[in-house]
Design a protein around this motif. Structure first.
Motif, short mmCIF file in Angstrom:
data_model
loop_
_atom_site.label_atom_id
_atom_site.label_comp_id
_atom_site.label_asym_id
_atom_site.label_seq_id
_atom_site.Cartn_x
_atom_site.Cartn_y
_atom_site.Cartn_z
N ARG A 117 8.35 -7.30 -27.59
CA ARG A 117 9.10 -6.27 -27.84
C ARG A 117 9.36 -6.22 -29.35
N ALA A 118 8.42 -7.14 -30.16
CA ALA A 118 8.52 -7.24 -31.89
C ALA A 118 8.27 -5.71 -32.45
N GLY A 119 6.80 -5.73 -31.52
CA GLY A 119 6.34 -5.39 -32.41
C GLY A 119 5.85 -3.46 -31.92
N THR A 120 4.75 -2.79 -31.88
CA THR A 120 4.71 -1.17 -31.55
C THR A 120 4.62 -1.19 -30.45
N ALA A 121 4.07 -0.16 -29.79
CA ALA A 121 4.33 0.08 -28.28
C ALA A 121 2.72 -0.45 -28.36
N PHE A 122 1.58 -1.02 -28.83
CA PHE A 122 -0.02 -1.21 -29.01
C PHE A 122 0.65 -2.82 -28.59
N ASP A 123 1.61 -3.16 -29.04
CA ASP A 123 1.71 -4.31 -29.05
C ASP A 123 2.12 -4.96 -27.59
N ALA A 124 3.00 -4.12 -27.57
CA ALA A 124 3.99 -4.09 -26.05
C ALA A 124 2.76 -4.54 -25.36
N LEU A 125 1.73 -3.45 -25.26
CA LEU A 125 0.48 -3.25 -24.38
C LEU A 125 -0.31 -4.62 -24.41
N ALA A 126 -0.48 -4.89 -25.15
CA ALA A 126 -1.62 -5.67 -25.46
C ALA A 126 -0.75 -7.47 -24.73
N ALA A 127 0.43 -7.20 -25.55
CA ALA A 127 1.85 -8.31 -24.32
C ALA A 127 2.01 -8.71 -23.09
N ARG A 128 2.17 -7.29 -22.94
CA ARG A 128 1.85 -6.65 -21.62
C ARG A 128 1.14 -7.83 -20.62
N ASP A 129 0.08 -8.07 -19.97
CA ASP A 129 -0.70 -8.82 -19.50
C ASP A 129 -0.80 -10.55 -20.17
N GLU A 130 -0.56 -10.60 -20.99
CA GLU A 130 -0.16 -12.31 -21.05
C GLU A 130 0.67 -13.20 -20.64
N VAL A 131 0.09 -14.68 -20.08
CA VAL A 131 0.93 -15.24 -19.70
C VAL A 131 1.43 -15.98 -20.06
N ILE A 132 2.77 -16.67 -19.87
CA ILE A 132 4.19 -16.88 -20.40
C ILE A 132 4.96 -18.08 -20.24
N ASP A 133 5.25 -19.46 -20.32
CA ASP A 133 6.10 -19.92 -19.63
C ASP A 133 6.91 -20.11 -20.62
N VAL A 134 8.44 -19.88 -20.76
CA VAL A 134 9.48 -20.22 -21.38
C VAL A 134 10.12 -21.06 -21.07
N PRO A 135 10.31 -22.39 -21.47
CA PRO A 135 10.82 -23.48 -21.53
C PRO A 135 12.49 -23.37 -21.53
N ALA A 136 13.33 -23.59 -20.50
CA ALA A 136 14.68 -22.96 -20.08
C ALA A 136 15.10 -24.41 -21.00
N ASN A 137 14.87 -25.20 -21.42
CA ASN A 137 15.94 -26.48 -21.95
C ASN A 137 17.40 -26.52 -21.49
N ALA A 138 17.02 -26.20 -19.80
CA ALA A 138 18.87 -25.54 -19.30
C ALA A 138 19.45 -27.08 -19.60
#
Length: 261
Positions: A117-138
């Motif tokens: 959500r940091a870029g444009t609407a087209f950036d958001a579309l491109a990022a939609r299908d990316e597989v990302i794992d965010v480390p919790a570091n809980a």
């Protein structure tokens, strides 16, 4: 074919090409508008992009609150078993339902929500299908009061006081009775507490631990030999002491005093 006919055909061809280009441009514009609207919807949405996970927990399509609950529930599920501290002669059990595990996920959830959500609407579309794992570091927390209570109770019941060695002189019998001391032991609850928290935070379910020995010491036969004017066989006394177990005693006969006239 006359010149006029040729010109007429070219004119028709140009017209057809113009119409085709116009149609294609219109379609492209429509597609771009549609993509832009979809991307804008993604940007303005409050749910996490589809293929995002936090420390292996799938949170795509969830709100921040739903994602936090899902990750915390998954983390707490890892602590369904009791935790055991294994001592040489006993086991201390920390009940899973009393450990009260909770997790501070820090910025992991917000990072997952913000992804794409940091870029444009087209950036958001491109990022939609990316597989990302965010480390919790809980940062995990437990009921420390409960843990201390259990460890303190175990330390009290396991405590063994050291007994010091003794040497008693029987003047009438001219014999020294030496009794060896016995070692004691304590449970260092502060060090054990720290080790338990570290093990729990690492997801372990058991910890091997040992007591802290409190040595009783040994009789100082050399000093006793000097104090009594060397009136006993030091080598023999050492051999007797070496053959004894902790808490056992042995007798050392004294030689008679020599009287000078």
């Amino acid at each position: 074919m006359t010149v006029a006919a040729i010109k007429q055909r070219k004119k028709r061809g140009l017209l057809t090409l113009s119409v085709t280009v116009t149609v294609l441009a219109g379609l492209s514009a429509a597609i771009l508008i549609t993509m832009g609207l979809r991307g804008e919807k993604l940007l303005r949405g409050d749910t996490i992009f589809p293929n995002i996970s936090i420390s292996g927990v799938a949170v795509g399509g969830m709100t921040a609150e739903e994602a936090e609950l899902a990750v915390k529930t998954a983390l707490q599920a890892q602590y369904a078993a009791n935790f055991e501290v294994r001592l040489p002669d006993r086991t201390i059990t920390l009940k899973a339902d009393k450990l009260s595990v909770s997790a501070d996920l820090g910025d992991a959830v917000m990072e997952a929500v913000a992804y794409g959500r940091a870029g444009t609407a087209f950036d958001a579309l491109a990022a939609r299908d990316e597989v990302i794992d965010v480390p919790a570091n809980a940062v995990l927390t437990f009921d420390e009061g409960y843990i201390r209570q259990v460890l303190d109770a175990a330390a009290e019941s396991a405590f063994v006081d050291a007994t010091l060695p003794t040497a008693e002189l029987d003047h009438r019998e001219q014999v020294i009775t030496v009794t060896l001391g016995t070692d004691g032991r304590t449970l260092d609850t502060q060090k054990l507490f720290d080790a338990v928290l570290t093990a729990l935070s690492s997801g372990e379910t058991a910890l091997d631990w040992d007591y802290t020995a409190v040595p009783a010491g040994v009789p100082d036969l050399e000093a006793l030999h000097e104090t009594l004017d060397r009136r006993f066989d030091l080598a023999a006394a050492r051999a007797q002491m070496a053959a004894c177990s902790p808490g056992e005693g042995f007798s050392i006969p004294l030689t008679k005093l020599t009287t000078h006239n």
